[in-house]
Design an enzyme around this catalytic site. Structure first.
Site, short mmCIF file in Angstrom:
data_model
loop_
_atom_site.label_atom_id
_atom_site.label_comp_id
_atom_site.label_asym_id
_atom_site.label_seq_id
_atom_site.Cartn_x
_atom_site.Cartn_y
_atom_site.Cartn_z
NE ARG A 67 -4.20 -1.88 1.86
CZ ARG A 67 -4.28 -3.01 2.57
NH1 ARG A 67 -3.38 -3.25 3.51
NH2 ARG A 67 -5.24 -3.87 2.35
CE LYS A 117 0.57 13.90 -14.82
NZ LYS A 117 0.25 14.41 -16.18
CD GLU A 130 8.72 15.82 -22.37
OE1 GLU A 130 8.28 16.92 -21.98
OE2 GLU A 130 8.00 14.82 -22.57
CE LYS A 171 6.72 17.13 -14.36
NZ LYS A 171 6.93 15.86 -15.10
CD GLU A 178 -2.80 16.56 -16.08
OE1 GLU A 178 -3.53 16.16 -17.00
OE2 GLU A 178 -1.62 16.20 -15.94
NE ARG A 195 1.93 16.88 -13.03
CZ ARG A 195 2.47 16.05 -12.15
NH1 ARG A 195 2.09 16.09 -10.88
NH2 ARG A 195 3.40 15.18 -12.52
CG ASN A 212 -0.36 16.44 -20.20
OD1 ASN A 212 0.56 15.70 -19.86
ND2 ASN A 212 -1.46 16.60 -19.49
CG HIS A 258 2.80 14.78 -23.67
ND1 HIS A 258 3.51 15.97 -23.77
CD2 HIS A 258 3.58 13.95 -22.93
CE1 HIS A 258 4.66 15.84 -23.12
NE2 HIS A 258 4.73 14.65 -22.61
CG HIS A 286 0.72 9.96 -25.35
ND1 HIS A 286 0.08 10.24 -24.16
CD2 HIS A 286 2.04 10.05 -25.08
CE1 HIS A 286 0.97 10.49 -23.22
NE2 HIS A 286 2.17 10.38 -23.75
CG HIS A 325 7.73 10.07 -24.38
ND1 HIS A 325 6.37 10.07 -24.58
CD2 HIS A 325 7.97 11.07 -23.50
CE1 HIS A 325 5.81 11.01 -23.85
NE2 HIS A 325 6.77 11.64 -23.18
#
Length: 364
Positions: free
Chosen positions: A120, A142, A184, A226, A236, A241, A245, A248, A252, A266
């Protein structure tokens, strides 16, 4: 040495940046070891850096156990997640322990997610070894693995306890990986910092070629940007935030069409996606056409793709939009897009019609 705080209340942590830091990493890691063996998760491409880290820990009296995974995007999978968590349990990792993620974004994402669910939630430390991971994925919490339907669809927010960045490890990185990571870096200028974009235009060649000062400046500036955004909008929820992206959603879709493989890295996909976002914005009168061309020209100049064909993708708009339908940002049937009013003027638009995106992509 530069130390940048990520201010998140009880989940706050530091990002430490210094050339040669890896050989002294035990200075920061020993206090987290609790006198126990530290698990280090890495991939087969990072073995020289693993040797440096383990030697530093041994000298400091800290025992370590390495788990070496296959390199590549396919490692962000259910199968590797299961194997990793089983191995960490075999090693007796406790909730109070800290697992070390030594590698690029794939390792950081996988290890972070494994630590978010192991017993957990246990601690972890990011030691990113690619430019992309140093300026983006290692900061912000993330974590995820990929699914058949798309990229990063299974994951959790789980902040690291510490991020250690040694720019010198980039000296062993293949040029293609450096270029991909640079996408990036320049993203931060395109989002809200036109002065930094101009710096990138003037210094990208030196950065990519290995200039230490250019690399350290780019990394520190990117991490600070960042950290500021993550502190404002950790999960987000406010929209701040989401600006990270940029590129992206298009990117993606390109990665999905490439099968999430080394055929398209990427960062390369993000570069093409940012050019497409600016191109779409200009085509709809939101951004000056000159800004869109300036972005595309800069990406071409550093050897990054500036569109679908340049990314090596042969797919029509219908196919690419089909991939977008699985995007994790889909909300009530609507997919928000990051568009721009110009360089440094990125904004979130929730009114974009996917049919219009198909038409734009088909127009080339």
């Amino acid at each position: 040495m530069t130390t940048i705080p990520v201010s998140l209340g009880a989940r706050s942590y530091d990002v430490v940046i210094e050339a040669g830091l890896l050989a002294r990493a035990a200075d920061w890691l020993a206090p987290l070891s609790r006198g126990r063996t530290m698990a280090i998760v890495t991939d087969a491409n990072v073995l020289p850096h693993l040797a440096t880290l383990q030697a530093a820990l041994t000298t400091a009296g800290v025992a370590s156990e390495a788990i070496v995974l296959p390199p590549g995007e396919s490692t962000k999978s259910w199968a590797q997640l299961e194997a990793l968590t089983d191995r960490l349990l075999d090693l007796g990792v406790e909730r109070g322990d800290h697992v070390i993620a030594l590698g690029g974004g794939v390792i950081g994402d996988l290890v972070g997610f494994a630590c978010s669910i192991l017993k957990r939630g246990c601690g972890f430390v990011q030691i990113p070894t690619t430019l992309l991971a140093q300026v983006d994925s290692s900061v912000g919490g993330k974590t995820a693995i990929n699914a058949r339907a798309g990229k990063n669809l299974i994951g959790a927010f789980h902040q690291p306890a510490l991020v250690l960045i040694d720019p010198q490890v980039l000296d062993t990185l293949p040029l293609r990986q450096v270029r991909a990571g640079y996408a990036e870096v320049v993203k931060y200028g395109l989002i809200d910092d036109p002065v930094f974009f101009a710096w990138c235009e003037a210094n990208a060649a030196a950065l990519i070629a290995g200039d230490p000062a250019a690399r350290e400046h780019a990394i520190a500036h990117s991490v600070a940007a960042k950290a500021r955004i993550v502190a404002e909008d950790e999960r987000e929820t406010t929209g701040a935030r989401a600006l990270l992206n940029l590129g992206h959603t298009f990117g993606h879709a390109l990665e999905a069409e490439a099968g999430f493989s080394d055929r398209l890295l990427h960062g390369e996909a993000v570069a093409a996606g940012m050019a497409l976002a600016f191109g779409y914005s200009a085509a709809h009168g939101l951004a000056p056409a000159a800004d869109a061309e300036r972005v595309a020209a800069h990406l071409r100049a550093v050897g990054l793709p500036d569109g679908v064909a340049a990314a090596g993708i042969d797919a029509d708009g219908e196919t690419l939009v089909g991939h977008m339908l699985h995007d994790k940002k889909m909300d009530a049937g609507t997919l928000p897009f990051l568009l721009a009013r110009g360089i440094g003027g990125t904004f979130l638009d929730k009114s974009v019609e996917l049919a219009d995106v198909r038409t734009f992509l088909d127009a080339g």
